[in-house]
Design an enzyme around this catalytic site. Structure first.
Site, PDB file in Angstrom:
ATOM      1  N   ASP A  28      -8.958   0.364   2.410  1.00 51.14           N
ATOM      2  CA  ASP A  28      -7.933   0.007   3.393  1.00 51.14           C
ATOM      3  C   ASP A  28      -8.470   0.374   4.787  1.00 51.14           C
ATOM      4  O   ASP A  28      -8.174   1.438   5.323  1.00 51.14           O
ATOM      5  CB  ASP A  28      -6.646   0.783   3.060  1.00 51.14           C
ATOM      6  N   ARG A  38       1.260  16.337  13.138  1.00 47.67           N
ATOM      7  CA  ARG A  38       2.450  17.147  13.454  1.00 47.67           C
ATOM      8  C   ARG A  38       2.166  18.601  13.094  1.00 47.67           C
ATOM      9  O   ARG A  38       2.793  19.185  12.202  1.00 47.67           O
ATOM     10  CB  ARG A  38       3.663  16.644  12.644  1.00 47.67           C
ATOM     11  N   LYS A  53      -4.042  -2.107  10.425  1.00 53.24           N
ATOM     12  CA  LYS A  53      -4.561  -2.209   9.065  1.00 53.24           C
ATOM     13  C   LYS A  53      -4.701  -3.652   8.563  1.00 53.24           C
ATOM     14  O   LYS A  53      -5.422  -3.900   7.601  1.00 53.24           O
ATOM     15  CB  LYS A  53      -3.647  -1.443   8.098  1.00 53.24           C
ATOM     16  N   GLU A  59     -10.039   3.931   4.111  1.00 50.41           N
ATOM     17  CA  GLU A  59      -9.243   4.712   3.184  1.00 50.41           C
ATOM     18  C   GLU A  59      -9.705   4.339   1.782  1.00 50.41           C
ATOM     19  O   GLU A  59      -9.654   3.164   1.396  1.00 50.41           O
ATOM     20  CB  GLU A  59      -7.737   4.458   3.379  1.00 50.41           C
ATOM     21  N   GLU A  73      -9.272  12.324   8.115  1.00 49.34           N
ATOM     22  CA  GLU A  73      -9.178  13.664   7.520  1.00 49.34           C
ATOM     23  C   GLU A  73     -10.523  14.393   7.576  1.00 49.34           C
ATOM     24  O   GLU A  73     -10.572  15.587   7.891  1.00 49.34           O
ATOM     25  CB  GLU A  73      -8.734  13.569   6.065  1.00 49.34           C
ATOM     26  N   TYR A  92       1.306   5.638  -0.433  1.00 50.22           N
ATOM     27  CA  TYR A  92       0.892   6.820   0.352  1.00 50.22           C
ATOM     28  C   TYR A  92       1.142   8.001  -0.570  1.00 50.22           C
ATOM     29  O   TYR A  92       1.951   8.864  -0.290  1.00 50.22           O
ATOM     30  CB  TYR A  92       1.774   6.846   1.608  1.00 50.22           C
ATOM     31  N   THR A 139      -8.772  -5.780   4.258  1.00 52.61           N
ATOM     32  CA  THR A 139      -8.690  -4.848   3.135  1.00 52.61           C
ATOM     33  C   THR A 139      -9.710  -5.337   2.122  1.00 52.61           C
ATOM     34  O   THR A 139      -9.659  -6.490   1.707  1.00 52.61           O
ATOM     35  CB  THR A 139      -7.282  -4.860   2.495  1.00 52.61           C
ATOM     36  N   ASP A 178       0.840  -1.191   0.000  1.00 57.22           N
ATOM     37  CA  ASP A 178       0.000   0.000   0.000  1.00 57.22           C
ATOM     38  C   ASP A 178       0.880   1.247   0.000  1.00 57.22           C
ATOM     39  O   ASP A 178       1.730   1.413   0.868  1.00 57.22           O
ATOM     40  CB  ASP A 178      -0.917  -0.011   1.227  1.00 57.22           C
ATOM     41  N   GLN A 188      -3.212   1.986  15.287  1.00 54.56           N
ATOM     42  CA  GLN A 188      -2.137   2.456  14.393  1.00 54.56           C
ATOM     43  C   GLN A 188      -1.259   3.499  15.086  1.00 54.56           C
ATOM     44  O   GLN A 188      -0.024   3.457  14.994  1.00 54.56           O
ATOM     45  CB  GLN A 188      -2.770   3.045  13.134  1.00 54.56           C
ATOM     46  N   ARG A 238      -7.425   3.578  13.774  1.00 62.15           N
ATOM     47  CA  ARG A 238      -6.488   4.689  13.972  1.00 62.15           C
ATOM     48  C   ARG A 238      -5.818   4.694  15.345  1.00 62.15           C
ATOM     49  O   ARG A 238      -4.671   5.113  15.472  1.00 62.15           O
ATOM     50  CB  ARG A 238      -7.208   6.023  13.768  1.00 62.15           C
ATOM     51  N   GLU A 298      -9.272   3.946  -1.929  1.00 61.32           N
ATOM     52  CA  GLU A 298      -8.060   3.799  -2.729  1.00 61.32           C
ATOM     53  C   GLU A 298      -8.352   3.101  -4.060  1.00 61.32           C
ATOM     54  O   GLU A 298      -9.404   2.482  -4.234  1.00 61.32           O
ATOM     55  CB  GLU A 298      -7.013   2.969  -1.963  1.00 61.32           C
ATOM     56  N   HIS A 343      -3.565  13.966   0.779  1.00 57.75           N
ATOM     57  CA  HIS A 343      -3.720  13.073   1.931  1.00 57.75           C
ATOM     58  C   HIS A 343      -2.494  13.150   2.842  1.00 57.75           C
ATOM     59  O   HIS A 343      -2.620  13.315   4.057  1.00 57.75           O
ATOM     60  CB  HIS A 343      -3.937  11.635   1.465  1.00 57.75           C
ATOM     61  N   TYR A 345       2.731   2.258  15.392  1.00 60.71           N
ATOM     62  CA  TYR A 345       3.402   2.417  14.090  1.00 60.71           C
ATOM     63  C   TYR A 345       4.849   2.888  14.153  1.00 60.71           C
ATOM     64  O   TYR A 345       5.586   2.755  13.165  1.00 60.71           O
ATOM     65  CB  TYR A 345       2.589   3.324  13.170  1.00 60.71           C
ATOM     66  N   THR A 405      -4.560   6.450   0.237  1.00 59.49           N
ATOM     67  CA  THR A 405      -5.817   7.202   0.319  1.00 59.49           C
ATOM     68  C   THR A 405      -5.876   8.277  -0.754  1.00 59.49           C
ATOM     69  O   THR A 405      -4.935   9.048  -0.930  1.00 59.49           O
ATOM     70  CB  THR A 405      -5.929   7.889   1.688  1.00 59.49           C
TER      71      THR A 405
HETATM   72 CA    CA Z   1      -3.793   3.117   2.881  1.00 59.20          CA
END
Ligand code: CA
Length: 409
Positions: free
Chosen positions: A226, A135, A246, A192, A351, A121, A250, A119, A233, A230, A194, A126, A237, A337
């Site tokens: 996906d 951040r 995740k 997500e 988001e 990114y 899927t 997968d 994750q 959260r 995709e 996104h 992560y 995403t």
């Molecule tokens: Ca994804």
């Protein structure tokens, strides 16, 4: 545009499943014998039963798409030409009609054996949104992002076909204020939206695939959800990337749209600054104009645009093989995403709710993340084509499990 004759199949002309599409799937009817099917209008053609040419029979009279996918582009083109012919030649109607079945009277299977799953990114919007959410004080994109399509290896064995329920997973959760993690069902179940790319023709270990060979290896495209926990994750992560947050599920569409059917919607990629390294350069147009839609409990909540996705699928394939890693038939890689710059174009609820702080509504109910019983459907159009949808309903965990803080017994 196409010079193809109109189809004789009733209701198919002008639908999203006209003869300019012809996506492949695998179905069963009254028995347990899966067969290759081709969608035309609201019908499924039993391709193997419709007397394909001898040269194509081994690929179309099969229980999965695997043999056809592995056969390569000349066979893909020959199969598409034969299907177009029998579905547009009115003199074939009498012979072919007994092998057409209403799509709502068949059961659709996962159409190919998923080999490896990667997968990416690759949406600038996104990645920028996620950077700003997590951040807020820093530059949203990490330094590598504009130089290579960032990705992680996912779990191939938990790729499921559309309409499979998704069970809310348990996992380790630790909020910023918690002194220790707990083991509990995710409270931040997300999606997500995709686009997935299905590899047909394999490669030998040590042979990178140049961007120019993309269409020789990639058989077709699926829509892909996906599913993401959260809170799991967020805790797990660092530093190696997504794992159990995740890997529980899927979902992919039951229909694989042949790459050839998407030729009319090829578009140039957005400007890439700085210019990528030579192995990532492409002959334009290397993007695809797909318009996605996220539907929750019957209400459309966002419209993610794939057209502006930063890294294209030929670049992703070149990158994932540039170290000599080999491809297998059934390898699946996804776009990451799909999100656009506007709120109503965001392809995840992380988001859309801006990290859970801004609720959104669907069917008159307020949501940040998904509740048990919610149903998510991903849809997409590509010019005149309607891609196969990806549907999934959230099930509660099957039985109560103990929920403990670390250190308790
Ligand atoms: Ca994804």
């Amino acid at each position: 545009m196409s010079t193809v004759q109109p189809t004789w199949v009733e209701g198919a002309a002008g639908s999203g499943f006209d003869v300019d599409h012809l996506p492949y799937g695998v179905f069963t009817r009254d028995d347990d014998h899966p067969r290759v099917g081709v969608r035309i209008g609201d019908l499924v053609l039993d391709a193997g039963a419709a007397e394909p040419p001898v040269a194509l029979a081994p690929y179309l009279d099969a229980p999965t798409l695997d043999p056809l996918m592995a056969a390569g582009r000349a066979t893909w083109d020959a199969a598409r030409a034969w299907l177009t012919e029998v579905l547009t030649d009115a003199s074939a109607a009498e012979r072919v009609t007994p092998h057409l079945h209403p799509v709502d009277e068949v059961s659709l299977r996962l159409p190919f054996t998923v080999a490896d799953y990667v997968d990416f990114y690759a949406s600038l919007d996104h990645a920028s949104n996620v950077g700003r959410i997590f951040r807020p004080e820093a530059e949203p994109l990490l330094p590598n992002w504009r130089h290579l399509p960032v990705a992680y290896h996912g779990r191939a064995g938990t790729v499921v076909v559309s309409s499979t329920d998704v069970v809310r997973p348990y996992g380790q959760l630790k909020g910023p204020a918690d002194v220790a993690p707990s083991y509990a069902p995710t409270a931040r179940l997300d999606i997500e939206a995709e686009v997935g790319f299905v590899v047909g023709v394999p490669t030998r270990l040590g042979d990178p695939v140049p961007t120019s060979a993309f269409a020789d290896h990639v058989f077709g495209v699926v829509l892909l959800n996906d599913w993401s926990a959260r809170d799991v994750q967020a805790w797990e992560y660092v530093p190696l990337g997504p794992f159990l947050g995740k890997s529980f599920a899927t979902s992919v569409s039951a229909w694989v749209t042949p790459l050839a059917a998407l030729a009319p919607v090829r578009v140039p990629l957005p400007a890439q600054e700085p210019e990528p390294l030579p192995y990532l350069r492409v002959d334009e147009p290397a993007g695809y104009d797909l318009a996605l839609e996220v539907v929750v409990n019957g209400e459309t909540v966002t419209h993610p645009p794939y057209r502006t996705h930063y890294w294209g699928p030929a670049q992703m394939l070149a990158h994932l093989t540039v170290n000599g890693a080999s491809l297998r038939t059934g390898d699946l890689y996804a776009s990451g995403t799909v999100s656009g710059p506007a709120r109503e174009e965001r392809g995840s609820f992380l988001e859309l709710s801006w990290g859970g702080r801004e609720p959104w509504t669907a069917g008159g109910e307020q949501r940040t993340f998904l509740e048990d019983g919610d149903e998510v459907v991903l849809r997409a159009t590509a010019g005149t084509l309607t891609l196969g949808e990806v549907r999934g309903r959230v099930s509660p965990p099957p039985r109560p499990r103990s929920v403990q803080k670390a250190g308790e017994s």
